[in-house]
Motif scaffolding. Structure first.
Motif, PDB file in Angstrom:
ATOM      1  N   GLU A 102     -17.799 -35.136 -36.088  1.00 49.71           N
ATOM      2  CA  GLU A 102     -18.564 -36.242 -36.681  1.00 49.71           C
ATOM      3  C   GLU A 102     -20.067 -35.946 -36.628  1.00 49.71           C
ATOM      4  O   GLU A 102     -20.796 -36.169 -37.598  1.00 49.71           O
ATOM      5  CB  GLU A 102     -18.256 -37.533 -35.917  1.00 49.71           C
ATOM      6  N   GLU A 103     -20.511 -35.434 -35.508  1.00 49.73           N
ATOM      7  CA  GLU A 103     -21.936 -35.110 -35.343  1.00 49.73           C
ATOM      8  C   GLU A 103     -22.367 -34.020 -36.309  1.00 49.73           C
ATOM      9  O   GLU A 103     -23.423 -34.117 -36.961  1.00 49.73           O
ATOM     10  CB  GLU A 103     -22.193 -34.660 -33.906  1.00 49.73           C
ATOM     11  N   SER A 155     -21.005 -33.182 -39.170  1.00 53.20           N
ATOM     12  CA  SER A 155     -20.975 -33.690 -40.545  1.00 53.20           C
ATOM     13  C   SER A 155     -22.171 -34.584 -40.832  1.00 53.20           C
ATOM     14  O   SER A 155     -22.781 -34.502 -41.896  1.00 53.20           O
ATOM     15  CB  SER A 155     -19.670 -34.465 -40.784  1.00 53.20           C
ATOM     16  N   SER A 156     -22.529 -35.437 -39.867  1.00 52.50           N
ATOM     17  CA  SER A 156     -23.643 -36.359 -40.079  1.00 52.50           C
ATOM     18  C   SER A 156     -24.971 -35.621 -40.164  1.00 52.50           C
ATOM     19  O   SER A 156     -25.864 -36.016 -40.919  1.00 52.50           O
ATOM     20  CB  SER A 156     -23.690 -37.407 -38.959  1.00 52.50           C
ATOM     21  N   ASP A 160     -25.387 -34.448 -43.687  1.00 49.67           N
ATOM     22  CA  ASP A 160     -25.719 -35.549 -44.593  1.00 49.67           C
ATOM     23  C   ASP A 160     -27.162 -36.009 -44.406  1.00 49.67           C
ATOM     24  O   ASP A 160     -27.865 -36.303 -45.369  1.00 49.67           O
ATOM     25  CB  ASP A 160     -24.765 -36.730 -44.362  1.00 49.67           C
ATOM     26  N   ILE A 161     -27.600 -36.080 -43.147  1.00 51.63           N
ATOM     27  CA  ILE A 161     -28.988 -36.490 -42.876  1.00 51.63           C
ATOM     28  C   ILE A 161     -29.966 -35.508 -43.503  1.00 51.63           C
ATOM     29  O   ILE A 161     -30.968 -35.894 -44.096  1.00 51.63           O
ATOM     30  CB  ILE A 161     -29.222 -36.596 -41.350  1.00 51.63           C
TER      31      ILE A 161
END
Length: 203
Positions: A174-175, A177-178, A181-182
């Motif tokens: 999750e980290e 992937s985020s 995106d950021i």
């Protein structure tokens, strides 16, 4: 010795370029490197063979990647210069009343280098400058490099490690992937801001 000399040459050329660009190389440091190159001589065909010791590819990338890469470069120079100091011959004491220059005090071209003591002093000075830059400007990158090296020592065949790693994977996935995106959102925001500036009517 040839690989070591190549590294010094690469560093010298790099620092010279930085100085031309109005950068941060102290005059004494630049002059010291030139003096050392008189000791660590290699043929021109080897100096300009198109194969730098340190790749230039990452220097054209993003700032975050550049800083991590340069932290690794400084760490490598710290080890390299330390090795070069170890390779220097021990000072040869002259016989009382003798004016003969010891063999260790002469370069391949026949030039005197102060029985190796000048080279030792100059290498120590360059090492100190590298260590200071690494300590005061690249502490965060040094910590990151240590963490990256630690990943290599994870016990892949250990059941406990395997189970814990699977348990931690959702959070880390999750980290990861985020973060992507950021980064993409920041790029798009900068592009929109650039467009607004370009399309803003002049007064």
């Amino acid at each position: 010795m040839v690989a070591t000399a190549k590294a010094v040459v690469c560093l010298s050329l790099w620092l010279i370029v930085c100085q031309v660009r109005g950068s941060y190389i102290p005059l004494k440091m630049n002059r010291t490197i030139h003096n050392l190159l008189q000791h660590y001589k290699i043929p021109q065909r080897e100096r300009f063979d198109g194969k730098p010791v340190f790749s230039r590819d990452l220097l054209a990338g993003k700032m975050e990647a550049k800083r991590v890469f340069m932290g690794g470069v400084l760490e490598t120079y710290e080890k390299l210069l330390g090795q070069m100091l170890k390779e220097l011959p021990s000072p040869t004491p002259q016989t009382a009343g003798s004016n003969e220059i010891p063999a260790a005090a002469v370069t391949a071209s026949g030039g005197e280098v102060g029985a190796g003591e000048d080279v030792k002093t100059e290498l120590s000075y360059i090492l100190k400058k590298v260590q200071e830059l690494k300590k005061y400007r690249y502490q965060e990158q040094e910590k990151l490099l240590q963490e990256l090296r630690a990943l290599k020592h994870i016990q892949m065949d250990n059941l406990k490690v395997q189970s814990k790693a699977l348990w931690e994977l959702p959070r880390l996935y999750e980290e990861a992937s985020s973060l992507y995106d950021i980064n993409m959102e920041r790029r798009q925001r900068r592009r929109r801001q650039t467009r607004r500036v370009k399309t803003r009517p002049s007064a």
